[in-house]
Design a protein around this motif. Sequence first.
Motif, PDB file in Angstrom:
ATOM      1  N   ARG A 124       0.825  -1.215  -0.053  1.00 27.66           N
ATOM      2  CA  ARG A 124      -0.052   0.141  -0.137  1.00 27.66           C
ATOM      3  C   ARG A 124       0.949   1.206  -0.083  1.00 27.66           C
ATOM      4  O   ARG A 124       2.197   1.247   0.487  1.00 27.66           O
ATOM      5  N   TRP A 147      -1.017  -5.906   9.741  1.00 28.69           N
ATOM      6  CA  TRP A 147      -2.155  -5.929   8.709  1.00 28.69           C
ATOM      7  C   TRP A 147      -2.869  -7.294   9.024  1.00 28.69           C
ATOM      8  O   TRP A 147      -4.055  -7.265   9.131  1.00 28.69           O
ATOM      9  N   ARG A 151      -6.843  -7.653   9.722  1.00 27.34           N
ATOM     10  CA  ARG A 151      -7.360  -8.085   8.948  1.00 27.34           C
ATOM     11  C   ARG A 151      -8.271  -9.194   9.388  1.00 27.34           C
ATOM     12  O   ARG A 151      -9.361  -9.647   8.964  1.00 27.34           O
ATOM     13  N   ARG A 458      -5.667  -7.664  -0.499  1.00 25.32           N
ATOM     14  CA  ARG A 458      -6.078  -6.879  -0.077  1.00 25.32           C
ATOM     15  C   ARG A 458      -7.572  -6.207  -0.345  1.00 25.32           C
ATOM     16  O   ARG A 458      -7.995  -5.140  -0.271  1.00 25.32           O
ATOM     17  N   CYS A 460     -11.494  -5.464  -0.588  1.00 29.38           N
ATOM     18  CA  CYS A 460     -12.211  -4.752   0.259  1.00 29.38           C
ATOM     19  C   CYS A 460     -12.681  -5.720   1.331  1.00 29.38           C
ATOM     20  O   CYS A 460     -13.458  -6.756   0.886  1.00 29.38           O
TER      21      CYS A 460
HETATM   22  C1  HEM Z   1     -19.799   0.061  -2.431  1.00 33.93           C
HETATM   23  C2  HEM Z   1     -18.725   0.087  -1.457  1.00 33.93           C
HETATM   24  C3  HEM Z   1     -17.340  -0.147  -1.505  1.00 33.93           C
HETATM   25  C4  HEM Z   1     -16.501   0.001  -2.507  1.00 33.93           C
HETATM   26  C5  HEM Z   1     -16.641   0.308  -3.798  1.00 33.93           C
HETATM   27  C6  HEM Z   1     -15.093  -0.300  -1.865  1.00 33.93           C
HETATM   28  C7  HEM Z   1     -13.957  -0.407  -2.378  1.00 33.93           C
HETATM   29  C8  HEM Z   1     -12.652  -0.864  -1.903  1.00 33.93           C
HETATM   30  C9  HEM Z   1     -11.518  -0.786  -2.604  1.00 33.93           C
HETATM   31  C10 HEM Z   1     -11.183  -0.417  -4.159  1.00 33.93           C
HETATM   32  C11 HEM Z   1     -10.430  -1.313  -1.801  1.00 33.93           C
HETATM   33  C12 HEM Z   1      -9.144  -1.299  -1.920  1.00 33.93           C
HETATM   34  C13 HEM Z   1      -8.548  -2.813  -2.437  1.00 33.93           C
HETATM   35  C14 HEM Z   1      -7.128  -2.718  -2.565  1.00 33.93           C
HETATM   36  O1  HEM Z   1      -6.348  -2.141  -2.340  1.00 33.93           O
HETATM   37  O2  HEM Z   1      -6.880  -3.767  -3.663  1.00 33.93           O
HETATM   38  C15 HEM Z   1     -11.234  -1.390  -0.227  1.00 33.93           C
HETATM   39  C16 HEM Z   1     -10.402  -1.564   0.671  1.00 33.93           C
HETATM   40  C17 HEM Z   1     -11.004  -1.538   1.998  1.00 33.93           C
HETATM   41  N1  HEM Z   1     -12.471  -1.373   2.238  1.00 33.93           N
HETATM   42 FE1  HEM Z   1     -13.914  -1.003   1.156  1.00 33.93          FE
HETATM   43  N2  HEM Z   1     -15.312  -0.485  -0.506  1.00 33.93           N
HETATM   44  C18 HEM Z   1     -16.620  -0.501  -0.110  1.00 33.93           C
HETATM   45  C19 HEM Z   1     -17.364  -0.432   1.010  1.00 33.93           C
HETATM   46  C20 HEM Z   1     -16.534  -0.637   2.275  1.00 33.93           C
HETATM   47  C21 HEM Z   1     -16.945  -0.834   3.490  1.00 33.93           C
HETATM   48  C22 HEM Z   1     -18.794  -1.042   3.867  1.00 33.93           C
HETATM   49  C23 HEM Z   1     -16.216  -1.085   4.486  1.00 33.93           C
HETATM   50  C24 HEM Z   1     -16.529  -1.434   5.949  1.00 33.93           C
HETATM   51  C25 HEM Z   1     -17.549  -1.805   6.394  1.00 33.93           C
HETATM   52  C26 HEM Z   1     -15.154  -1.390   3.844  1.00 33.93           C
HETATM   53  C27 HEM Z   1     -13.786  -1.392   4.551  1.00 33.93           C
HETATM   54  C28 HEM Z   1     -12.557  -1.466   3.699  1.00 33.93           C
HETATM   55  C29 HEM Z   1     -11.295  -1.603   4.355  1.00 33.93           C
HETATM   56  C30 HEM Z   1     -11.286  -1.696   5.682  1.00 33.93           C
HETATM   57  C31 HEM Z   1     -10.333  -1.691   3.309  1.00 33.93           C
HETATM   58  C32 HEM Z   1      -8.879  -2.157   3.388  1.00 33.93           C
HETATM   59  C33 HEM Z   1      -8.670  -3.715   3.247  1.00 33.93           C
HETATM   60  C34 HEM Z   1      -7.054  -4.097   3.516  1.00 33.93           C
HETATM   61  O3  HEM Z   1      -6.244  -3.250   3.152  1.00 33.93           O
HETATM   62  O4  HEM Z   1      -7.075  -5.143   4.015  1.00 33.93           O
HETATM   63  N3  HEM Z   1     -15.163  -0.690   2.507  1.00 33.93           N
HETATM   64  N4  HEM Z   1     -12.623  -0.924  -0.718  1.00 33.93           N
END
Ligand code: HEM
Length: 512
Positions: A124, A147, A151, A458, A460
Amino acid sequence: MSIGFLVFGLAILYFFSLLAKFLHRVWWAPLRTQYAMELQGIKGPSYKFVRGNTVEISSMKSNSMRGNMELNHDIFSRTMPHFYTWINIYGKVFYFWNGEKAELVITEPELVKEVLNKSESYSRTDPDKYMRKIIGDGIVASEGEKWVKLRKLANQAFHAENLKNMVPAMVESVEMMMKKWREEKTREVDISKEFTFMTSEMISKTAFGSSYSQGEKVFNMLRQLSIITGRNAYKTKIPVISDLFKNSDDRESDKMEKEIQDFFLRILDQRKKETTREAHEKHGFGDDYLGSLLRANHDPVEKKRISVQEIIDECKTFYSAGHATTSTLLSWTALLLAIDSEWQEKARQEVLEVFGPHNPNSEGLSKLKTMSMIINESLRLYPPVPINERKTTKTSKLGNLIIPPNTKINMPILALHHDPAIWGDDAHLFKPERFSKGIAEATKNIPAAFSPFGLGPRTCVGMSFATNEAKIALCMILQRYTITLSPNYVHSPVQIMSLRPQHGVKVVLHAL
Ligand code: HEM
């Protein structure tokens, strides 16, 4: 030789060594990088002293946002004019200069897949000082053992079985939103505002046992911080000097960071006080996400334990990520359905077949095929997170390219989602039928062609939470209302971190 003369000589020496370092950073190193990139056939706009291409980017962005756009979904050139322009000049892989730092942009699906899957070579990116105030050093910014620990906690909290138990609270939040709509048979609403409150309520309730009203100020501050982050993304920063002086954004964001920190400390205290000894023996600190974070704070195994600051960083992250993205997904979907009455009716028929007049339940949600196609097409045309980023941790081989360590890689997902080479000449049209046979068929098996939630380790963590809440909200609205576009709607998609409707989404709701 006098002491004064010696001190003067040392001061001059010090000044020239600083100047040499500065010139190396802003002149020699960029020239060397430019040469190395071009040797490999990677092209891009040329480097401008200290500023890089930041002035061009800001000017392209403000020109493209001048005035509103026609109501169509061809939004790449408007929301990311710099990437759009440079892809057309330099091709699908190019580099540009954010200040004195070169950043790579890739829109070749194969390369995007490689970057997102190889976490040992691509980590990241480091959040800038404003972004850090939103996510702290939590799950989004961390790597390695930390992480893995965070996670695991998040995966458990948002696991399918737990999501089932969240459905009633989600239904309740939609009911709260719709309560005030009941007063009139026909009503104009800015549905994006409504969805912002509703999704804030959902994440507060399901993950933190709190409510939107309790955290309203914090939600507002997190949104304000994301606007500050967005407007500073391409500001020219003079190395060293920019860090010495605080501007108004720095002062304002410092103040908000402190208030957010205090709010979450109070939430933690409150939960600890509410947990009686008896309840603690049975459920620990509660079975929601906050409860599991507090449990991890008291874990007897040191390796698994997390600190109070780590809990607060997770709270900030989930308050922010947990509502902003889903509310934009819902807003764009409401717009698409308001314009396309045929698909709106198809979706309504399906909802009535599965649930009749009753509230949604978790078994029924998985049967909604048309609704899933509509949501996927909405995520394709208007991905709430339109750009994904990584940086190289070491010299890395990417396809045929050799990328130096610490290079930021931008992957504008929006460009892939709108690429006619992947989706055909009708790439900018709303056609949910693309997804009738699933994602693999829609993308002709091209990897990373569709990745609204990212890919690889990673991905979402809130993906199923977000799709559940979107489906529940849409079902409940479609059961009760037809949606048409208000004549007051102004089409102006804008990328400020997420892809938002700049002036909201004004629709008219007609009670059925
Ligand atoms: C339509 C809704 C959402 C979209 C389009 C979305 C999209 C994304 C994307 C593109 C990433 C990055 C993935 C990567 O780096 O490859 C991400 C990471 C993340 N999202 Fe979402 N997200 C959404 C909703 C949510 C919700 C509702 C939550 C919490 C309840 C959330 C929590 C997170 C977290 C914590 C990460 C970081 C994961 C990691 O680094 O391990 N997201 N999301």
